[in-house]
Design a protein around this motif. Sequence first.
Motif, mmCIF file in Angstrom:
data_model
loop_
_atom_site.group_PDB
_atom_site.id
_atom_site.type_symbol
_atom_site.label_atom_id
_atom_site.label_comp_id
_atom_site.label_asym_id
_atom_site.label_seq_id
_atom_site.Cartn_x
_atom_site.Cartn_y
_atom_site.Cartn_z
ATOM 1 N N SER A 1 1.475 4.603 4.591
ATOM 2 C CA SER A 1 0.549 3.856 3.948
ATOM 3 C C SER A 1 -0.096 4.530 2.823
ATOM 4 N N ASP B 1 6.087 4.358 -0.531
ATOM 5 C CA ASP B 1 7.341 4.524 -0.210
ATOM 6 C C ASP B 1 8.149 5.908 0.137
ATOM 7 N N THR C 1 9.062 1.191 3.782
ATOM 8 C CA THR C 1 7.752 0.595 3.082
ATOM 9 C C THR C 1 7.066 -0.009 4.513
ATOM 10 N N THR D 1 4.648 -2.721 6.089
ATOM 11 C CA THR D 1 4.580 -4.264 5.908
ATOM 12 C C THR D 1 2.944 -4.406 5.975
ATOM 13 N N SER D 2 2.493 -5.550 5.531
ATOM 14 C CA SER D 2 1.193 -5.940 5.605
ATOM 15 C C SER D 2 0.604 -5.906 7.277
ATOM 16 N N ARG D 3 1.532 -6.275 8.059
ATOM 17 C CA ARG D 3 1.174 -5.950 9.590
ATOM 18 C C ARG D 3 1.033 -4.626 9.835
ATOM 19 N N ARG E 1 0.148 -2.294 7.734
ATOM 20 C CA ARG E 1 -1.140 -1.827 7.196
ATOM 21 C C ARG E 1 -2.283 -2.220 7.912
ATOM 22 N N ALA E 2 -2.166 -3.389 8.552
ATOM 23 C CA ALA E 2 -3.385 -3.728 9.214
ATOM 24 C C ALA E 2 -3.650 -3.277 10.354
ATOM 25 N N ASP F 1 -5.374 0.013 9.278
ATOM 26 C CA ASP F 1 -6.580 -0.390 8.769
ATOM 27 C C ASP F 1 -7.659 -0.675 10.067
#
Length: 164
Positions: A52, A56, A101, A103-105, A107-108, A111
């Motif tokens: 994150s 990458d 990479t 994923t948005s999941r 990164r969540a 976070d």
Amino acid sequence: MGGTPTEDSVPGDQVDQVITASRLLVGIAARSMAAVEDEVTVTQLRALVVLSTRGDLDLRGLADAMGVHPSNATRLCDRLVAAGLVVRRDNQNDRRHLVLTVTSRGRAVVDAVTEARRQAVGDVLERLAPERRGAVVDALAEFARAGGEPAPDDLRKMGWPDHS
């Protein structure tokens, strides 16, 4: 710390007080994992944080950043890919290596843990007398520098987010 005390020696009670404070920070870090402990392990979270913040990477880059053997990074990434937290794709610059990479999941997850830690540290700082807060923050920043924590400008150059 062992041997004969010198003029520059740190008294044992000061060391003990810093260790006590470090237990609080370790406890905050451990509790921040509670919201995601069903999804990731501490090691998997470390991988997600690296990806994150640094962007990458190929498997070797991730392994180097984490200080683990590439075979361990491979197994770790297999689990993260299976969980939908990381994707592997072809490297357009070098077809011999895959790029990882978040994923948005994924990164969540990072976070959520980061926000839990920020909230917990903020709660502790709020319990300090306002006139002492600055001194504590300054002392911790100096402690981090003395321990080798990179300066904010250096962190940005390495791709770490600015949380100042």
